[in-house]
Design a protein around this motif. Structure first.
Motif, PDB file in Angstrom:
ATOM      1  N   LYS A  97       0.821  -1.199   0.000  1.00 17.16           N
ATOM      2  CA  LYS A  97       0.000   0.000   0.000  1.00 17.16           C
ATOM      3  C   LYS A  97       0.866   1.263   0.000  1.00 17.16           C
ATOM      4  O   LYS A  97       0.566   2.236  -0.684  1.00 17.16           O
ATOM      5  CB  LYS A  97      -0.905  -0.021   1.221  1.00 17.16           C
ATOM      6  CG  LYS A  97      -1.859   1.116   1.329  1.00 17.16           C
ATOM      7  CD  LYS A  97      -2.717   0.959   2.570  1.00 17.16           C
ATOM      8  CE  LYS A  97      -3.580   2.193   2.783  1.00 17.16           C
ATOM      9  NZ  LYS A  97      -4.340   2.109   4.023  1.00 17.16           N
ATOM     10  N   THR A  98       1.960   1.255   0.752  1.00 17.17           N
ATOM     11  CA  THR A  98       2.845   2.410   0.817  1.00 17.17           C
ATOM     12  C   THR A  98       3.462   2.701  -0.541  1.00 17.17           C
ATOM     13  O   THR A  98       3.517   3.842  -0.985  1.00 17.17           O
ATOM     14  CB  THR A  98       3.954   2.177   1.857  1.00 17.17           C
ATOM     15  OG1 THR A  98       3.351   1.894   3.111  1.00 17.17           O
ATOM     16  CG2 THR A  98       4.852   3.378   1.986  1.00 17.17           C
ATOM     17  N   PHE A  99       3.924   1.659  -1.235  1.00 20.03           N
ATOM     18  CA  PHE A  99       4.521   1.837  -2.554  1.00 20.03           C
ATOM     19  C   PHE A  99       3.509   2.431  -3.517  1.00 20.03           C
ATOM     20  O   PHE A  99       3.828   3.345  -4.284  1.00 20.03           O
ATOM     21  CB  PHE A  99       5.043   0.507  -3.096  1.00 20.03           C
ATOM     22  CG  PHE A  99       5.573   0.614  -4.497  1.00 20.03           C
ATOM     23  CD1 PHE A  99       6.851   1.052  -4.738  1.00 20.03           C
ATOM     24  CD2 PHE A  99       4.767   0.301  -5.590  1.00 20.03           C
ATOM     25  CE1 PHE A  99       7.338   1.170  -6.036  1.00 20.03           C
ATOM     26  CE2 PHE A  99       5.234   0.415  -6.877  1.00 20.03           C
ATOM     27  CZ  PHE A  99       6.530   0.850  -7.096  1.00 20.03           C
ATOM     28  N   LYS A 100       2.286   1.919  -3.491  1.00 24.95           N
ATOM     29  CA  LYS A 100       1.271   2.392  -4.426  1.00 24.95           C
ATOM     30  C   LYS A 100       0.935   3.858  -4.188  1.00 24.95           C
ATOM     31  O   LYS A 100       0.761   4.623  -5.137  1.00 24.95           O
ATOM     32  CB  LYS A 100       0.037   1.513  -4.332  1.00 24.95           C
ATOM     33  CG  LYS A 100       0.302   0.123  -4.870  1.00 24.95           C
ATOM     34  CD  LYS A 100      -0.882  -0.797  -4.724  1.00 24.95           C
ATOM     35  CE  LYS A 100      -0.491  -2.178  -5.262  1.00 24.95           C
ATOM     36  NZ  LYS A 100      -1.547  -3.154  -5.123  1.00 24.95           N
ATOM     37  N   GLY A 101       0.875   4.284  -2.930  1.00 27.70           N
ATOM     38  CA  GLY A 101       0.609   5.683  -2.625  1.00 27.70           C
ATOM     39  C   GLY A 101       1.730   6.591  -3.103  1.00 27.70           C
ATOM     40  O   GLY A 101       1.488   7.673  -3.641  1.00 27.70           O
ATOM     41  N   LYS A 102       2.974   6.138  -2.914  1.00 24.44           N
ATOM     42  CA  LYS A 102       4.113   6.932  -3.369  1.00 24.44           C
ATOM     43  C   LYS A 102       4.153   6.994  -4.890  1.00 24.44           C
ATOM     44  O   LYS A 102       4.509   8.020  -5.465  1.00 24.44           O
ATOM     45  CB  LYS A 102       5.420   6.340  -2.839  1.00 24.44           C
ATOM     46  CG  LYS A 102       5.605   6.541  -1.356  1.00 24.44           C
ATOM     47  CD  LYS A 102       6.888   5.918  -0.888  1.00 24.44           C
ATOM     48  CE  LYS A 102       7.055   6.101   0.609  1.00 24.44           C
ATOM     49  NZ  LYS A 102       8.311   5.541   1.094  1.00 24.44           N
ATOM     50  N   ALA A 103       3.790   5.905  -5.539  1.00 20.79           N
ATOM     51  CA  ALA A 103       3.823   5.871  -7.004  1.00 20.79           C
ATOM     52  C   ALA A 103       2.772   6.801  -7.601  1.00 20.79           C
ATOM     53  O   ALA A 103       3.058   7.537  -8.556  1.00 20.79           O
ATOM     54  CB  ALA A 103       3.623   4.443  -7.501  1.00 20.79           C
ATOM     55  N   ILE A 104       1.578   6.804  -7.049  1.00 17.08           N
ATOM     56  CA  ILE A 104       0.515   7.666  -7.584  1.00 17.08           C
ATOM     57  C   ILE A 104       0.854   9.132  -7.360  1.00 17.08           C
ATOM     58  O   ILE A 104       0.792   9.947  -8.285  1.00 17.08           O
ATOM     59  CB  ILE A 104      -0.849   7.310  -6.949  1.00 17.08           C
ATOM     60  CG1 ILE A 104      -1.303   5.934  -7.429  1.00 17.08           C
ATOM     61  CG2 ILE A 104      -1.899   8.371  -7.276  1.00 17.08           C
ATOM     62  CD1 ILE A 104      -2.499   5.389  -6.698  1.00 17.08           C
ATOM     63  N   SER A 105       1.230   9.479  -6.139  1.00 20.82           N
ATOM     64  CA  SER A 105       1.532  10.884  -5.860  1.00 20.82           C
ATOM     65  C   SER A 105       2.785  11.336  -6.615  1.00 20.82           C
ATOM     66  O   SER A 105       2.879  12.488  -7.042  1.00 20.82           O
ATOM     67  CB  SER A 105       1.682  11.128  -4.363  1.00 20.82           C
ATOM     68  OG  SER A 105       2.745  10.378  -3.827  1.00 20.82           O
ATOM     69  N   GLY A 106       3.737  10.447  -6.822  1.00 21.78           N
ATOM     70  CA  GLY A 106       4.937  10.791  -7.582  1.00 21.78           C
ATOM     71  C   GLY A 106       4.619  11.079  -9.038  1.00 21.78           C
ATOM     72  O   GLY A 106       5.166  12.011  -9.628  1.00 21.78           O
ATOM     73  N   ALA A 107       3.741  10.279  -9.635  1.00 17.97           N
ATOM     74  CA  ALA A 107       3.369  10.515 -11.030  1.00 17.97           C
ATOM     75  C   ALA A 107       2.635  11.848 -11.175  1.00 17.97           C
ATOM     76  O   ALA A 107       2.896  12.610 -12.118  1.00 17.97           O
ATOM     77  CB  ALA A 107       2.505   9.373 -11.546  1.00 17.97           C
ATOM     78  N   ILE A 108       1.761  12.160 -10.235  1.00 19.24           N
ATOM     79  CA  ILE A 108       1.063  13.449 -10.273  1.00 19.24           C
ATOM     80  C   ILE A 108       2.065  14.590 -10.129  1.00 19.24           C
ATOM     81  O   ILE A 108       2.016  15.575 -10.868  1.00 19.24           O
ATOM     82  CB  ILE A 108      -0.018  13.516  -9.172  1.00 19.24           C
ATOM     83  CG1 ILE A 108      -1.136  12.521  -9.482  1.00 19.24           C
ATOM     84  CG2 ILE A 108      -0.576  14.929  -9.035  1.00 19.24           C
ATOM     85  CD1 ILE A 108      -2.117  12.308  -8.346  1.00 19.24           C
ATOM     86  N   CYS A 109       3.005  14.437  -9.207  1.00 18.73           N
ATOM     87  CA  CYS A 109       4.056  15.437  -8.996  1.00 18.73           C
ATOM     88  C   CYS A 109       4.860  15.636 -10.277  1.00 18.73           C
ATOM     89  O   CYS A 109       5.134  16.772 -10.682  1.00 18.73           O
ATOM     90  CB  CYS A 109       4.954  14.984  -7.844  1.00 18.73           C
ATOM     91  SG  CYS A 109       6.372  16.036  -7.523  1.00 18.73           S
ATOM     92  N   GLY A 110       5.235  14.563 -10.938  1.00 20.25           N
ATOM     93  CA  GLY A 110       6.011  14.651 -12.167  1.00 20.25           C
ATOM     94  C   GLY A 110       5.270  15.354 -13.285  1.00 20.25           C
ATOM     95  O   GLY A 110       5.860  16.143 -14.036  1.00 20.25           O
ATOM     96  N   VAL A 111       3.980  15.087 -13.403  1.00 21.92           N
ATOM     97  CA  VAL A 111       3.180  15.755 -14.434  1.00 21.92           C
ATOM     98  C   VAL A 111       3.132  17.256 -14.166  1.00 21.92           C
ATOM     99  O   VAL A 111       3.272  18.066 -15.085  1.00 21.92           O
ATOM    100  CB  VAL A 111       1.750  15.159 -14.497  1.00 21.92           C
ATOM    101  CG1 VAL A 111       0.818  16.034 -15.306  1.00 21.92           C
ATOM    102  CG2 VAL A 111       1.795  13.752 -15.074  1.00 21.92           C
ATOM    103  N   MET A 112       2.959  17.629 -12.894  1.00 19.25           N
ATOM    104  CA  MET A 112       2.856  19.051 -12.550  1.00 19.25           C
ATOM    105  C   MET A 112       4.179  19.792 -12.752  1.00 19.25           C
ATOM    106  O   MET A 112       4.194  20.974 -13.056  1.00 19.25           O
ATOM    107  CB  MET A 112       2.409  19.243 -11.098  1.00 19.25           C
ATOM    108  CG  MET A 112       1.066  18.659 -10.764  1.00 19.25           C
ATOM    109  SD  MET A 112      -0.243  19.357 -11.762  1.00 19.25           S
ATOM    110  CE  MET A 112      -1.396  18.015 -11.785  1.00 19.25           C
TER     111      MET A 112
END
Length: 182
Positions: free
Chosen positions: A137-152
């Motif tokens: 669960k921790t990895f998945k949360g970091k992956a989703i928020s990281g992808a959003i961060c990268g797009v921004m």
């Protein structure tokens, strides 16, 4: 075919991306990089900071940055739509909270992925999906928020835009060499 994305990034979206990054780095710094809310017993905070803990977040930041530089297709369109939402929400939040204006901060002459770079991106996505499936669960949360961060942050004129440009160059070079599309 459109070879360069026409998306623009505002200061509001950059503020969202930087806030996500600050959240992850602050939690990593506070916890010493380990699991849970406290550093390793008897080691003090600085002794336990393991940079490997940041890998899921940073790898997905790179994914977001690469997706927003894709000129089209599902990845480019999805990233551009997410960036548009980030621009709207970020602009609203900056204006509402600080009363500040939110100018465009898009870097000029941003790079696009070549066909070989796009192939390398697809392989990278497959690798991240396999890690996603085996991650908790921790990895998945970091992956989703990281992808959003990268797009921004991927199209910004600041340091993050330079990092995105470097990532695009690496993927283009590797993809073109491996696929033989030079």
């Amino acid at each position: 075919m459109n070879t360069v994305t026409t998306a623009t990034v505002s200061l509001g979206a950059v503020a969202i991306g930087l806030s996500i990054a600050a959240w992850h780095f602050a939690r990593w710094w506070k916890t010493g990089g380990g699991k849970g809310g406290s550093p390793a017993p008897g080691k003090g905070t600085a002794a336990g900071r393991d940079p490997k803990v940041l890998i899921p977040f940073l790898s997905s930041v790179a994914l977001g940055m690469l997706c927003v530089t894709a000129a089209g297709g599902l990845l480019g369109t999805g990233a551009t739509m997410l960036l548009g939402l980030g621009n709207t929400l970020g602009n609203w939040s900056l204006t509402a909270v600080t009363g500040s204006v939110t100018p465009s901060v898009t870097r000029s002459g941003h790079k696009a992925l070549t066909p070989g770079g796009c192939a390398a991106l697809v392989v990278y996505i497959v690798v991240l999906i396999s890690l996603w499936k085996s991650g908790g669960k921790t990895f998945k949360g970091k992956a989703i928020s990281g992808a959003i961060c990268g797009v921004m942050l991927g199209l910004s004129a600041g340091f993050s835009g330079i990092a995105a440009s470097a990532a695009v160059s690496v993927f283009n070079m590797a993809g073109d060499k491996i696929a033989g599309v030079m």
